[in-house]
Structure formats: structure tokens, C-alpha cells
Scaffold this active site. Structure first.
Site, PDB file in Angstrom:
ATOM      1  N   THR A 118       0.747  -1.121  -0.002  1.00 33.25           N
ATOM      2  CA  THR A 118       0.133   0.319  -0.081  1.00 33.25           C
ATOM      3  C   THR A 118       0.595   1.330  -0.257  1.00 33.25           C
ATOM      4  OG1 THR A 118      -1.710  -1.095   0.848  1.00 33.25           O
ATOM      5  CG2 THR A 118      -1.443   0.740   1.839  1.00 33.25           C
ATOM      6  N   ARG A 134     -13.901  -7.264  -0.028  1.00 33.59           N
ATOM      7  CA  ARG A 134     -13.283  -7.382   0.850  1.00 33.59           C
ATOM      8  C   ARG A 134     -12.631  -5.649   0.583  1.00 33.59           C
ATOM      9  NH1 ARG A 134      -8.037  -5.273   2.665  1.00 33.59           N
ATOM     10  NH2 ARG A 134      -7.571  -6.041   4.278  1.00 33.59           N
ATOM     11  N   GLY A 163     -10.909  -3.051   2.956  1.00 27.44           N
ATOM     12  CA  GLY A 163      -9.163  -3.142   4.056  1.00 27.44           C
ATOM     13  C   GLY A 163      -9.277  -2.015   5.373  1.00 27.44           C
ATOM     14  N   THR A 185       0.151   1.875   6.788  1.00 30.07           N
ATOM     15  CA  THR A 185      -0.090   0.019   6.388  1.00 30.07           C
ATOM     16  C   THR A 185       0.484  -0.871   6.835  1.00 30.07           C
ATOM     17  OG1 THR A 185       1.479  -1.015   4.448  1.00 30.07           O
ATOM     18  CG2 THR A 185       2.149   0.930   5.418  1.00 30.07           C
ATOM     19  N   GLY A 186      -0.730  -2.513   6.947  1.00 28.21           N
ATOM     20  CA  GLY A 186      -0.242  -3.033   7.341  1.00 28.21           C
ATOM     21  C   GLY A 186      -1.173  -4.031   6.956  1.00 28.21           C
ATOM     22  N   GLY A 202      -4.669  -4.753   7.450  1.00 31.23           N
ATOM     23  CA  GLY A 202      -5.712  -4.306   7.637  1.00 31.23           C
ATOM     24  C   GLY A 202      -6.640  -4.320   8.673  1.00 31.23           C
TER      25      GLY A 202
HETATM   26  N1  ASP Z   1      -3.941  -1.685   4.716  1.00 35.76           N
HETATM   27  C1  ASP Z   1      -3.916  -2.742   3.212  1.00 35.76           C
HETATM   28  C2  ASP Z   1      -4.676  -3.592   3.356  1.00 35.76           C
HETATM   29  O1  ASP Z   1      -5.354  -4.129   4.652  1.00 35.76           O
HETATM   30  C3  ASP Z   1      -2.477  -3.734   3.084  1.00 35.76           C
HETATM   31  C4  ASP Z   1      -1.465  -3.061   2.991  1.00 35.76           C
HETATM   32  O2  ASP Z   1      -1.597  -2.264   3.670  1.00 35.76           O
HETATM   33  O3  ASP Z   1      -0.273  -3.437   2.753  1.00 35.76           O
HETATM   34  O4  ASP Z   1      -5.605  -3.618   2.301  1.00 35.76           O
END
Ligand code: ASP
Length: 308
Positions: free
Chosen positions: A175, A203, A205, A226-227, A229
């Protein structure tokens, strides 16, 4: 007054041993270009909203990151993109989910924030609004990359829903996001993503959710996450950082460390965030192995980094 800008291109298991020197150079260049795009706005006295949008557009146009052009595939071989943006000056926000073929989802989020009477649009309706507002569309082929195809094939084979990664062992979250403080003292945040490889059932996030993946308030801070979600939604991460500053009087760094290094770790949420406070202080914090990231301040001290 000073300005500052930070960006991220995703967090996760990003190990030096797994990235070639050539790829490392490419990532650092892409991050640098995104910093230059935002810096160009800020240096001319432009506002924080325009700066974060410019940086995120640059990252969305780069196939290396899981947003815009580089978005991962859903279970149905589609690119379903999510994005959001928030203006800390007036608490206005815009968000989009389940978007197909819109070249720059962050620009649609900005359009919704500035020119519609709504905050959050999704799917076909959001695309109709994008057409009406004259935003750029691209055919499916534009969003196709071999890496994402291989990732979905692997995820389908293993029957797994995966966060952006190269192999099952190498999980990372691609992300993208930006936070900025402009010379007028305003702050803003923006986040954009393709979500998770092999995601099903539409889905969504944390990235498009105001308060979870993105938040900005001139009285406290601007945050882009980011992480994983699901955990970031449950932790209301971006707003939690702001609340710790507002109600507990914590500094930006204390609040970010509390949320990412303590609360998310306890909950099981892998990832990180970038944040800026109203004085222009920056925080780039993650509990994963690495996070693609960078920052620049008006000292023109362009810095990019990947690992811990
Ligand atoms: N936070 C994003 C999600 O869960 C994924 C990511 O940060 O790469 O969609």
C-alpha cells in the site's frame, strides 16, 4: 513556517537478503520521485492536500507498489482499489472502495472530498462519479503485471488470501501513502491500495477507512497506515494516534510508538504508519521487518529507506 512530507510504499517482511541490489535501487528511485512530486508542491507554498495527492499519484503510477498500476489481483482476477484522503484544516475527507480501471484512485477520493456532498463512494457508483468528473480511466491491461499474476496463481494454489508479497514466505504490504505539513501550518494524509491478493467477497481493508488507515486534524496530526488491514480497522489506528495526542497530551512519536509498537503488536497487527504533527515533526514507525519509506523537509534532506 516550515514544511515536511513523508511517504510509505508498504510495510512487511522486507529483508535485505531477499531483495536484489537492482531492485533496491528501483524502489529507492521510485520513493525519491514521489518525494520530489510532493516537495514540488510544498516548496512553492502549495497546500498539504495537493502535496500528499501528488506523492500518492506518483506511487500509484509505479508498478512496484500495490496501488493504482501495481495493484494486486482479487480472487476474480480483478483489481479492486481503495483510497482515501483527509484535510486536517477542515476535517473534510474523501474515500473510495472497490474501484476498477480508475487510473488514480487518490484523485477520485480528493474529488469526492472537494466537490461532492459525500465522503465515501464505492464500486460502480464511484466509477460513474469519476467519469462525470472527467478523471482518467485505463483498460485492464494497464494494471497487469507479471508479479501480481504469479502472486494470485500461488495464492489460488495454496487457497490463501495474501497480503502483497513475492512468495508465501516473503509477506509484505505494498500500500502507498503520504502525510504533509505545508508552510501555512495545514496538515493532510492520503492512502491508496489494491488490498490483498486473492481477496474475496469485496473485502475492504483499512486504507479507505477514515480513522483506521487515514486521518488528519490540524490540532494534532496526519497519519497514513500500511499493514494487515483487519487489525488496523479494529485498532482504529490513525485516529488512535490523534486521540493519544489530544486527550493524553502525548508527543507524535510517543503516540505512534504506543499504537504501533505496543497496541498493534498485542492485537497481532503487523505493519506501520507515517505521521506528521502540526509543528512539522515526522514519525515513520513500523513493527514489521521493513517499510518502504521516505521523507523530505524544507532543508531538502531527501531520505529514503527500506529496512529496519
Ligand atoms: N492495509 C492494506 C489492506 O489491508 C494492505 C497494505 O497495507 O498493504 O488492504
Amino acid at each position: 513556517m516550515t514544511y515536511s512530507l513523508a511517504i510509505h510504499g508498504g510495510a512487511g517482511t522486507i529483508l535485505r537478503s531477499q531483495i536484489t541490489q537492482e531492485d533496491e535501487v528501483k524502489y529507492n528511485h521510485a520513493l525519491h520521485d514521489a518525494l520530489v512530486a510532493g516537495n514540488d508542491v510544498l516548496i512553492k507554498g502549495g497546500n498539504a492536500v495537493e502535496a500528499v495527492a501528488a506523492s500518492v499519484v506518483s506511487l500509484e503510477n509505479c508498478p512496484l507498489f500495490n496501488a493504482g498500476k501495481g495493484s494486486v489481483f482479487s480472487n476474480e482476477w480483478k483489481h479492486e482499489m481503495d483510497a482515501s484522503i483527509m484535510d486536517g484544516n477542515n476535517l473534510q475527507a474523501g474515500a473510495v472502495s472497490m474501484l476498477h480501471n480508475v487510473k488514480n484512485p487518490v484523485l477520485l477520493a480528493k474529488e469526492i472530498m472537494q466537490n461532492s456532498e459525500h465522503v465515501y463512494l464505492c464500486g460502480e457508483g464511484a466509477e460513474r462519479y469519476a467519469r462525470q468528473q472527467g478523471l482518467s480511466f485505463e483498460p485492464d491491461e494497464y494494471f497487469f503485471t507479471h508479479l501480481r499474476k504469479e502472486q494470485l496463481e500461488e495464492a489460488l494454489r495454496d487457497n490463501k488470501i495474501m497480503l502483497d508479497h513475492r512468495t508465501a514466505k516473503d509477506r509484505k504490504f505494498g500500500t502507498v501513502g503520504a502525510v504533509a505539513r505545508d508552510i501555512h501550518g495545514n496538515i493532510a494524509a492520503a492512502t491508496s491500495t489494491g488490498g490483498m491478493t486473492n481477496k474475496k467477497f469485496n473485502r475492504i481493508g483499512d486504507s479507505p477507512i477514515i480513522g483506521a488507515g487515514t486521518y488528519a486534524n490540524n490540532h494534532t496530526c496526519a497519519v497514513s497506515c500500511t499493514g494487515h488491514g483487519e487489525y488496523f480497522i479494529r485498532g482504529v489506528v490513525a485516529y488512535d494516534v490523534s486521540c493519544l495526542m489530544e486527550y493524553k497530551g502525548m508527543s507524535l512519536m510517543q503516540a505512534c510508538e504506543k499504537v504501533i509498537l505496543e497496541k498493534q503488536v498485542k492485537l497481532g497487527g503487523e505493519g506501520g504508519l507515517i505521521a506528521v504533527d502540526n509543528a512539522g515533526n515526522l514519525a515513520l514507525i513500523f513493527n514489521s521487518e521493513g517499510m518502504y519509506r521516505g521523507y523530505v523537509t524544507e532543508k531538502k534532506d531527501f531520505k529514503t529507506d527500506i529496512y529496519k
